[in-house]
Design an enzyme around this catalytic site. Structure first.
Site: not given
Length: 345
Positions: A178, A193, A265, A268, A306
């Protein structure tokens, strides 16, 4: 032809319709907490952030990765690499035991695949696309996947599935790439991130009348992983303004991060209803022989980096070591505690 082209341009950029049960609001401040599991981890000393723990233990090397690649990349070393590998093998074993079929998908996909799951054409700036290619046998544009959701959903693109075979549950470990466009200044430290990370994904292809029940099942599958690791978390229903482009309803799982004194987070879980199925023409034939669009669902099960960050922070000890969660010890050759690695330079 001109009007048709303009119409398609608009339609491809319209998001999915939100579910009636979604909290209504423009941003994450309107999200609603659904439930919590376990109490937040507390220490009688100031807990370290995972990036400091990783550096002090010499199991995460940010400087070397910055030298070799760029910022927001990392080297995992020794017990750090073993921990990362233990986490994703544990996830895959748990997911397959819950009825998911494991797949190893491609990491480069074509534009039709990116359009089928909703990343293209709206979010082209968020990914890394390979554009130079002189081989006439290979498409000129291929994109590094931002999530295994893309190749997993597009496995069924253009298919008509026998309804008797639904639901279909698949899971995959893959790298995720990403560009993090527009995220300057946010989460620039640590594993939250990254430009490249590993993630275990879960995807369901189901009949429309089953998709809301399957969303709850998918969410519980992801929660099961955090519970077995003993990581405190909460489940949050995303507001209409915070949900993704493709999702009708999303539950975020947010894991407790002691050093930041907040939940972050880690998964999801989304019901995309027939949004992706329409774009990718994923259909099934019912018992009457009628061809209908399926519903698709996806969820992280879980984001690996994470999870490593959450383990380091929640299982840290005052002496700087990190206790290995019991569920991961068989995957780490019986190691019970991570201690500092020898530095080479």
């Amino acid at each position: 032809d001109d009007l048709q082209e303009k119409q398609e341009y608009i339609l491809l950029r319209l998001p999915n319709f939100p579910a009636d049960s979604d909290p209504i609001g423009p941003d994450e401040s309107y999200n609603e907490e659904v439930r919590r599991w376990s109490e937040p981890t507390k220490f009688d000393y100031e807990p370290k952030a995972h990036w400091d723990l990783g550096t002090d233990l010499n199991i995460l090397d940010w400087d070397a990765a910055s030298k070799v690649s760029a910022a927001r990349f990392v080297y995992y070393k020794g017990a750090g690499a073993l921990l990362e590998r233990a986490v994703y093998n544990f996830f895959l074993d748990e997911n397959t035991s819950e009825g998911y079929t494991e797949i190893i998908p491609p990491s480069l996909v074509n534009n039709d695949s990116m359009q089928g799951t909703g990343q293209f054409p709206k979010f082209t700036e968020d990914v890394y696309t390979i554009v130079e290619n002189d081989d006439p046998e290979v498409p000129r544009n291929l994109t590094l996947i931002p999530t295994a959701e893309v190749p997993l959903v597009n496995y069924f693109r253009g298919d008509i599935i026998d309804g008797a075979n639904l639901p279909i549950n698949v899971t995959a470990l893959s790298p995720a790439f990403r560009s993090e466009a527009g995220s300057a200044g946010r989460d620039t430290r640590g594993l939250i991130r990254m430009h490249e990370f590993r993630k275990v994904e879960m995807v369901k292809v189901v009949k429309p009348e089953e998709s809301w029940k399957e969303l709850e099942n998918l969410t519980h599958n992801a929660e099961h992983l955090l519970q077995k690791l003993g990581l405190p978390y909460r489940v949050v229903a995303l507001s209409t303004g915070d949900a993704s482009f493709t999702s009708a309803k999303t539950y975020d799982l947010e894991v407790w991060m002691p050093a930041q004194d907040t939940y972050r987070e880690i998964s999801s879980c989304s019901n995309c209803t027939d949004f992706q199925a329409r774009r990718a023409q994923i259909r099934y034939r019912d018992e009457d022989g009628k061809v209908k669009l399926t519903h698709t669902l996806n969820g992280s099960g879980l984001a690996v980096g994470r999870t490593v960050a959450a383990i380091l922070e929640n299982y840290q000890n005052e002496d700087g070591t990190v206790t290995v969660p019991e569920a991961l010890r068989p995957y780490m050759h019986g190691m019970t505690k991570i201690t500092a690695e020898v530095k080479w330079h």
